[in-house]
Design an enzyme around this catalytic site. Structure first.
Site, mmCIF file in Angstrom:
data_model
loop_
_atom_site.group_PDB
_atom_site.id
_atom_site.type_symbol
_atom_site.label_atom_id
_atom_site.label_comp_id
_atom_site.label_asym_id
_atom_site.label_seq_id
_atom_site.Cartn_x
_atom_site.Cartn_y
_atom_site.Cartn_z
ATOM 1 N N TRP A 170 0.823 -1.207 0.000
ATOM 2 C CA TRP A 170 0.000 0.000 0.000
ATOM 3 C C TRP A 170 0.858 1.258 0.000
ATOM 4 O O TRP A 170 0.323 2.373 -0.061
ATOM 5 C CB TRP A 170 -0.952 0.001 1.199
ATOM 6 C CG TRP A 170 -0.313 0.355 2.522
ATOM 7 C CD1 TRP A 170 0.809 -0.171 3.056
ATOM 8 C CD2 TRP A 170 -0.795 1.321 3.462
ATOM 9 N NE1 TRP A 170 1.080 0.391 4.275
ATOM 10 C CE2 TRP A 170 0.099 1.316 4.556
ATOM 11 C CE3 TRP A 170 -1.893 2.180 3.507
ATOM 12 C CZ2 TRP A 170 -0.070 2.153 5.669
ATOM 13 C CZ3 TRP A 170 -2.061 3.001 4.623
ATOM 14 C CH2 TRP A 170 -1.155 2.983 5.683
ATOM 15 N N ASP A 171 2.194 1.107 0.047
ATOM 16 C CA ASP A 171 3.086 2.272 0.061
ATOM 17 C C ASP A 171 2.868 3.184 -1.143
ATOM 18 O O ASP A 171 3.281 4.350 -1.111
ATOM 19 C CB ASP A 171 4.551 1.811 0.090
ATOM 20 C CG ASP A 171 4.856 0.932 1.289
ATOM 21 O OD1 ASP A 171 4.316 -0.191 1.319
ATOM 22 O OD2 ASP A 171 5.602 1.347 2.171
ATOM 23 N N GLU A 219 0.137 -3.225 12.261
ATOM 24 C CA GLU A 219 0.395 -4.658 12.126
ATOM 25 C C GLU A 219 0.664 -5.364 13.450
ATOM 26 O O GLU A 219 0.875 -6.578 13.470
ATOM 27 C CB GLU A 219 1.570 -4.874 11.168
ATOM 28 C CG GLU A 219 1.272 -4.429 9.753
ATOM 29 C CD GLU A 219 2.471 -4.571 8.836
ATOM 30 O OE1 GLU A 219 2.303 -5.147 7.751
ATOM 31 O OE2 GLU A 219 3.564 -4.101 9.199
ATOM 32 N N LYS A 243 1.866 -0.102 16.384
ATOM 33 C CA LYS A 243 3.029 0.118 15.518
ATOM 34 C C LYS A 243 2.913 1.480 14.851
ATOM 35 O O LYS A 243 3.856 2.257 14.772
ATOM 36 C CB LYS A 243 3.095 -0.988 14.461
ATOM 37 C CG LYS A 243 4.288 -0.892 13.519
ATOM 38 C CD LYS A 243 4.286 -2.053 12.523
ATOM 39 C CE LYS A 243 5.521 -2.007 11.624
ATOM 40 N NZ LYS A 243 5.521 -3.121 10.649
ATOM 41 N N GLN A 244 1.720 1.756 14.343
ATOM 42 C CA GLN A 244 1.363 3.069 13.830
ATOM 43 C C GLN A 244 -0.139 3.223 14.054
ATOM 44 O O GLN A 244 -0.868 2.244 14.116
ATOM 45 C CB GLN A 244 1.707 3.213 12.358
ATOM 46 C CG GLN A 244 1.079 2.178 11.460
ATOM 47 C CD GLN A 244 1.600 2.238 10.044
ATOM 48 O OE1 GLN A 244 2.334 3.130 9.671
ATOM 49 N NE2 GLN A 244 1.197 1.279 9.229
#
Length: 768
Positions: free
Chosen positions: A338-339, A476, A588-589
């Site tokens: 998805w980057d 994640e 994680k984010q």
């Protein structure tokens, strides 16, 4: 680092992952190929990794592991055409330099290096210049200069090495790493074929010098081109090596294409490179005068790599997108994630043709996404979390726990939000360019088919709300509920909010008479779901990352920091202690807040209210504080999200701290060695967005140009250009003032003032 803000300079001798990381950052590329910045005298070792990658070239290997066959699809490391062996009086010179200077010149696209090499006769000085041609995508070149303060016979061997394997990532080395077989060698061209994907690889080189003639021999999957020179204290041995690379993936006759590349001179190629980068910087430079001298250099480094990762000159001919590490290393096996959501918006505003080129990668894989959905009992189109050559799912289904030697489920593939990222990228491209042709060329089909997937997945329950289960958000660290035997979580806030937005756009497209009709029943279902998707919100106005998140255990972060210092991968630390991050409030984010990065806080609030929820006036501050306290920034893409929110909250000092850390992620290798596996292209695009769209205050998302700068203390001047609907707009910002000039007549909004611009006439607007 040099004080020249147009250069990346390394003058220390490094080893291990630090050296690997520097070679990633010194990579040259042109959208088609990436040439890692390893010294020419090196082969694969613990300290150096030459790599040559071509966009879209993958191969699958099979390795038996603990009773199972593990299949991996890898971006292929091609034969190495830069290997140089030096002999002084017939003694091989070891690459053990006592001094080094490596300079990546952002302004000219040149990588120059200088090494001092001790020999029995004295110090040998090796200088190289490398360039990759942006106009002729198959062409790269190397210039070599050798000098010394002694007399000697010097033998130079220039090698095309067909023995290379994929060895960049340490944890992958236990898997089968031989990706191709050499099939033919001539005096100048080595031909190989990938083992499983059956792609023909052609790598050729022509080596010349005014002082000697090179002669080629072939043996052991190498073409060795050799010449002898007389070295004196007042002489310099000068050698040019022109290199061509082509494959059958993009060319019918790759050998013929390579042959054509070898006719140019180094000077010709270098001139092409300088011309290209001069044009890039003329329209795409971001000029910043601030208290932080390194920030300008980091900005230019990121711009440089963004324009190497994709550019229209090459990508218009390719069936490829941009992987999470670009073409700079083998991290994540070169897969496309998805980057793209951090790359396409930048390109849409700076190189819109290249943005469209890489979007086509997804359009051509719609059928693969439909098959992917069918394979898991879904409908419509479900794009894979990890995509490679064909667009099928390349994420592993299971992974080996090396502690107990048991196979566990790998739930990362449940990040279905990648399909929403693809739709978002189509939308942002149309918003910024005004070009709807991509919708007629397959983009509308992508929106429709992914909508079918989500509408089927949304289930109406007794509370009269639609719920989506069995997915993961960008965070994640959470793959499942505590003690659950099945993967995925329910009502991920990022997924549900972005789906609400996507279904809104579907309905807008359904009303667009310039586009093919959309099934009315699908539109009606979309409207119903887009008003009834579920969120979980507590009494303080905090939106749960997913249903049940508030029930998870708290984490004593101070204790973890005291014990481990660096806790950015606290998930691994927990697992080593026999714990699961699935059980804890740790991120994680913060995927909830990622919605704001995509759409802006006002649009996110509209989505929340559209779903029938209300939040307090200070909802943004409350949510930011709640999740910041629980986020360890295990992903480089985490901090820029918080930076943008801080700017909205007028906390520009903290925002600048987040930006400064994030923009240096790769240079300072803040994740402890991951840059060795390639740069992080996502955070590069993301930090440029923070500079231009948050601190610069430029919003191109909503069909109009809005400029509302938010310069932090210490930023005296910021200027850059953006493209919008075919217009090139130059924006010059100083505290309290903006000067804007466009190359066509157009209207903009600056400091909430409506301004009409006449073509090529600057207009100064002051903050009121």
């Amino acid at each position: 680092m040099s004080q020249n803000n147009w250069q990346l300079v390394y003058d220390n001798l490094t080893d291990g992952v630090r050296s690997y990381g520097e070679e990633s950052l010194l990579t040259l590329g042109n959208g088609y190929l990436g040439w890692r910045g390893a010294p020419v005298m090196t082969s694969y070792s613990d300290d150096h990794y030459p790599g040559l990658y071509v966009a879209g070239i993958f191969n699958q290997t099979t390795t038996p592991v603990a009773g199972r066959d593990v299949v991996n699809e890898d971006l292929v490391n091609l034969p190495n055409p830069q290997l140089i062996n030096l002999f002084v009086d017939d003694e091989l010179v070891s690459f053990e330099p006592t001094a080094r200077e490596s300079i990546l010149h952002f302004d000219t696209g040149l990588l120059s290096e200088k090494f001092t090499l001790p020999t029995a006769k004295g110090d040998l000085i090796l200088e190289t210049q490398k360039v990759v041609n942006p106009y002729k995508m198959h062409q790269l070149a190397l210039n070599i200069s050798i000098s010394g303060d002694f007399n000697a016979d010097v033998t130079v061997q220039a090698v095309i090495d067909g023995t290379v394997e994929n060895k960049n990532v340490k944890r992958y080395r236990d898997f089968e790493s031989r990706e191709f077989d050499v099939t033919d060698m001539t005096d100048s061209i080595l031909t190989a074929q990938t083992k499983q994907s059956k792609i023909i690889l052609a790598v050729g080189a022509k080596t010349t010098s005014g002082d000697a003639e090179f002669v080629s021999t072939q043996a052991d999957n190498q073409i060795v081109t050799q010449a002898q020179f007389k070295l004196t204290p007042d002489s310099v041995i000068n050698i040019d090596r022109i290199i061509g690379v082509a494959t059958s993936y993009e060319e019918d006759n790759p050998v013929e294409v390579v042959t054509q590349q070898l006719t140019d001179t180094f000077a010709d190629i270098k001139a092409d490179v300088q011309k290209y980068w001069q044009g890039v910087w003329q329209d795409n430079d971001i000029v910043l005068d601030s208290d932080d001298a390194d920030l300008q250099r980091m900005i230019r480094m990121n711009i440089f790599h963004m324009h190497q990762s994709a550019q229209h000159n090459a990508n218009q001919y390719l069936d490829a997108s941009v992987g999470s590490r670009g073409l700079t290393g083998e991290g994540y096996r070169g897969h496309i994630f998805w980057d793209e959501i951090f790359v396409v918006p930048y390109l849409a505003a700076n190189d819109p043709a290249a943005a469209k080129d890489i979007l086509k990668y997804r359009l051509t894989r719609l059928h693969g996404a439909q098959l992917n959905a069918q394979s898991e009992g879904e409908v419509g189109a479900m794009y894979p979390w990890q995509s490679g050559m064909t667009g099928d799912e390349q994420a592993q289904i299971i992974h080996l726990n090396t502690v107990n030697n048991k196979w566990d489920a790998d739930n990362s593939r449940l990040q279905r939000h990648v399909s929403l990222a693809i739709v978002y990228n189509l939308w942002i491209y149309v918003q910024m360019t005004g070009d709807e042709s991509i919708l007629r060329e397959g983009g509308l089909d992508v929106v429709v088919e992914t909508s079918k997937f989500w509408l089927n997945k949304a289930q109406l329950e007794e509370d009269n709300r639609y719920h989506i289960a069995g997915v993961m958000g960008p965070d994640e660290f959470h793959e499942a509920y505590p003690n659950s035997e099945t993967g995925g979580i329910k009502d991920n806030a990022y997924t549900n909010l972005m789906l609400t937005w996507a279904l809104n756009w579907l309905q807008e497209l359904g009303a667009n008479q310039q586009l093919p009709d959309i099934d009315p029943s699908l539109l009606a279902e979309a409207e119903d779901v887009a008003n009834k998707l579920a969120l979980e919100i507590n009494e303080d106005g905090v939106i749960a990352q997913y249903a049940g998140y508030f029930d998870l255990k708290p984490v004593d972060f101070d204790a973890y920091r005291a014990k481990y210092t660096d806790i950015h991968r606290i998930d691994r630390l927990m697992k080593a202690e026999g714990l699961s991050p699935d059980d804890y409030q740790v991120a994680k984010q913060t995927d909830l807040l990622m919605t704001i990065y995509n759409l802006g806080h006002q649009h996110m609030l509209q989505l929340i209210e559209q779903l029938g929820y209300s939040v307090p006036e200070n909802w943004l501050q409350v949510n930011k504080d709640y999740y910041l306290a629980r986020t360890v920034h295990g992903s480089t893409t985490s901090r820029p999200v918080f930076a943008g929110i801080d700017i909205t909250l007028d906390n520009k000092e903290e925002a600048l701290e987040f930006l400064t850390t994030a923009i240096g992620s790769d240079y300072y290798d803040i994740q402890g060695g991951t840059t060795a596996e390639g740069i992080h292209i996502g955070v590069m695009g993301e930090t440029l967005a923070v500079v231009q769209n948050e601190f610069g205050g430029v919003n191109l998302r909503d069909g109009v140009v809005v400029i509302n700068p938010n310069l932090p203390v210490g930023w005296r001047h910021l200027s850059f250009k953006q493209r919008f609907h075919g217009n090139l707009i130059a924006i010059d910002i100083v505290p309290g003032q903006v000067t804007v000039v466009a190359d066509h007549d157009m209207a903009v909004t600056v400091y909430k003032q409506n301004v009409y611009l006449s073509a090529n006439e600057p207009k100064l607007i002051e903050e009121v």
